[in-house]
Scaffold this motif. Structure first.
Motif, PDB file in Angstrom:
ATOM      1  N   LEU A 189      28.276 -14.887  22.676  1.00  0.00           N
ATOM      2  CA  LEU A 189      29.096 -14.338  21.590  1.00  0.00           C
ATOM      3  C   LEU A 189      30.476 -13.968  22.107  1.00  0.00           C
ATOM      4  CD1 LEU A 189      26.526 -11.879  19.948  1.00  0.00           C
ATOM      5  CD2 LEU A 189      27.199 -14.135  19.107  1.00  0.00           C
ATOM      6  N   LEU A 190      31.411 -13.884  21.176  1.00  0.00           N
ATOM      7  CA  LEU A 190      32.745 -13.362  21.458  1.00  0.00           C
ATOM      8  C   LEU A 190      32.970 -12.202  20.496  1.00  0.00           C
ATOM      9  CD1 LEU A 190      35.557 -13.713  22.875  1.00  0.00           C
ATOM     10  CD2 LEU A 190      36.204 -15.101  20.900  1.00  0.00           C
ATOM     11  N   LEU A 191      33.159 -11.006  21.055  1.00  0.00           N
ATOM     12  CA  LEU A 191      33.436  -9.812  20.257  1.00  0.00           C
ATOM     13  C   LEU A 191      34.895  -9.442  20.467  1.00  0.00           C
ATOM     14  CD1 LEU A 191      32.513  -7.341  18.536  1.00  0.00           C
ATOM     15  CD2 LEU A 191      31.935  -6.216  20.698  1.00  0.00           C
ATOM     16  N   VAL A 192      35.636  -9.353  19.367  1.00  0.00           N
ATOM     17  CA  VAL A 192      37.075  -9.116  19.450  1.00  0.00           C
ATOM     18  C   VAL A 192      37.441  -7.833  18.711  1.00  0.00           C
ATOM     19  CG1 VAL A 192      39.338  -9.999  18.677  1.00  0.00           C
ATOM     20  CG2 VAL A 192      37.637 -11.574  19.623  1.00  0.00           C
ATOM     21  N   ILE A 193      38.282  -7.017  19.317  1.00  0.00           N
ATOM     22  CA  ILE A 193      38.894  -5.897  18.600  1.00  0.00           C
ATOM     23  C   ILE A 193      40.400  -6.124  18.613  1.00  0.00           C
ATOM     24  CG2 ILE A 193      39.345  -3.413  18.592  1.00  0.00           C
ATOM     25  CD1 ILE A 193      36.527  -2.944  19.456  1.00  0.00           C
ATOM     26  N   LEU A 194      40.969  -6.110  17.407  1.00  0.00           N
ATOM     27  CA  LEU A 194      42.408  -6.350  17.219  1.00  0.00           C
ATOM     28  C   LEU A 194      43.057  -5.112  16.639  1.00  0.00           C
ATOM     29  CD1 LEU A 194      41.564  -9.630  15.635  1.00  0.00           C
ATOM     30  CD2 LEU A 194      43.590  -9.595  17.028  1.00  0.00           C
ATOM     31  N   ASP A 195      44.228  -4.812  17.114  1.00  0.00           N
ATOM     32  CA  ASP A 195      44.970  -3.656  16.632  1.00  0.00           C
ATOM     33  C   ASP A 195      46.404  -4.111  16.358  1.00  0.00           C
ATOM     34  OD1 ASP A 195      44.893  -0.441  16.724  1.00  0.00           O
ATOM     35  OD2 ASP A 195      46.821  -1.120  17.517  1.00  0.00           O
ATOM     36  N   LEU A 196      46.938  -3.758  15.200  1.00  0.00           N
ATOM     37  CA  LEU A 196      48.309  -4.164  14.873  1.00  0.00           C
ATOM     38  C   LEU A 196      49.288  -3.256  15.623  1.00  0.00           C
ATOM     39  CD1 LEU A 196      47.990  -4.834  11.039  1.00  0.00           C
ATOM     40  CD2 LEU A 196      47.650  -6.399  12.951  1.00  0.00           C
ATOM     41  N   ASP A 197      50.199  -3.870  16.361  1.00  0.00           N
ATOM     42  CA  ASP A 197      51.167  -3.113  17.173  1.00  0.00           C
ATOM     43  C   ASP A 197      52.219  -2.466  16.277  1.00  0.00           C
ATOM     44  OD1 ASP A 197      49.932  -3.992  19.575  1.00  0.00           O
ATOM     45  OD2 ASP A 197      51.065  -5.866  19.491  1.00  0.00           O
ATOM     46  N   ASP A 198      52.519  -1.207  16.561  1.00  0.00           N
ATOM     47  CA  ASP A 198      53.592  -0.471  15.864  1.00  0.00           C
ATOM     48  C   ASP A 198      53.419  -0.469  14.344  1.00  0.00           C
ATOM     49  OD1 ASP A 198      54.829  -0.006  18.371  1.00  0.00           O
ATOM     50  OD2 ASP A 198      55.679  -2.011  18.306  1.00  0.00           O
ATOM     51  N   PHE A 199      52.165  -0.463  13.901  1.00  0.00           N
ATOM     52  CA  PHE A 199      51.883  -0.475  12.466  1.00  0.00           C
ATOM     53  C   PHE A 199      52.431   0.783  11.784  1.00  0.00           C
ATOM     54  CE2 PHE A 199      48.980   0.525   8.902  1.00  0.00           C
ATOM     55  CZ  PHE A 199      49.222  -0.585   8.111  1.00  0.00           C
ATOM     56  N   LYS A 200      52.346   1.913  12.479  1.00  0.00           N
ATOM     57  CA  LYS A 200      52.826   3.181  11.887  1.00  0.00           C
ATOM     58  C   LYS A 200      54.314   3.097  11.551  1.00  0.00           C
ATOM     59  CE  LYS A 200      49.399   6.294  13.894  1.00  0.00           C
ATOM     60  NZ  LYS A 200      48.579   5.295  14.572  1.00  0.00           N
TER      61      LYS A 200
END
Length: 197
Positions: free
Chosen positions: A48-59
């Motif tokens: 499996l491939l488990l990915v966590i993505l976070d948008l940069d400078d979203f605030k």
């Protein structure tokens, strides 16, 4: 009457499983389906491939352009992610601007290639948005022999995502679930959340 009841029941069930803003799985449903998929992969010997993505400078988008702009970015990202995922893949919104993906891959090498490809394609989607942002991505390859506790796997993917952020954002850090998880200093990971699974 039965058809209209069934349609309304299906609609309610759909909304109970989905994040209303993005249409992706909500956090609880993503966690429960991911836990089942991880257990099944252990039984069948799948990688499996488990990915966590976070948008940069979203605030910054929210504070500069308002929450409507932030909502638009989230929807753009979610539809872009959905367009590159297969029907059996899982995609969920697990935090404000954080998403989880779980994908079956044929091998460790192909998982690494797929992770890099996902980041490239999502970067292109986000660059075309009206309010362009980038994303940092932690990608955890989960070989069949790796530990199967979803909480530990999510934590390891989270650590990889923070490592991607530390190296200048807009990048991907690929880790393996059968290798030790690096310990980040508390100063570098102020937002660590205890994952509830």
């Amino acid at each position: 009457a039965i058809n209209s009841f069934r349609r309304s029941f299906e609609r309610e069930r759909y909304h109970a499983h989905r994040d209303r803003m993005t249409g992706t799985l909500n956090k609880q449903v993503f966690h429960s389906r991911a836990a089942k998929a991880v257990a099944e992969a252990g039984r069948t010997g799948a990688t499996l491939l488990l990915v966590i993505l976070d948008l940069d400078d979203f605030k910054t988008i929210n504070s500069t352009h308002g929450h409507g702009a932030g909502d638009e970015v989230l929807r753009t990202f979610a539809s872009g992610a959905a367009s590159i995922m297969r029907r059996e893949d899982l995609i969920g919104r697990i935090g404000g601007d954080e998403f989880g993906l779980l994908v079956r891959v044929p091998s460790i090498a192909e998982g690494q290639g797929f992770a890099a490809d996902v980041h490239t394609r999502l970067t292109a989607v986000l660059a075309e948005a009206r309010y362009p942002v980038t994303c940092s991505m932690g990608a955890l390859i989960v070989p069949p022999s790796a530990p199967r506790a979803l909480g530990e796997l999510m934590h390891a993917a989270d650590v990889a995502m923070y490592q991607a952020k530390q190296t200048g954002k807009n990048g991907v850090k690929i880790a393996r679930a059968d290798e030790p998880v690096p310990v980040l200093s508390s100063a570098s990971a102020p937002k660590f959340r205890q994952r509830t699974v």
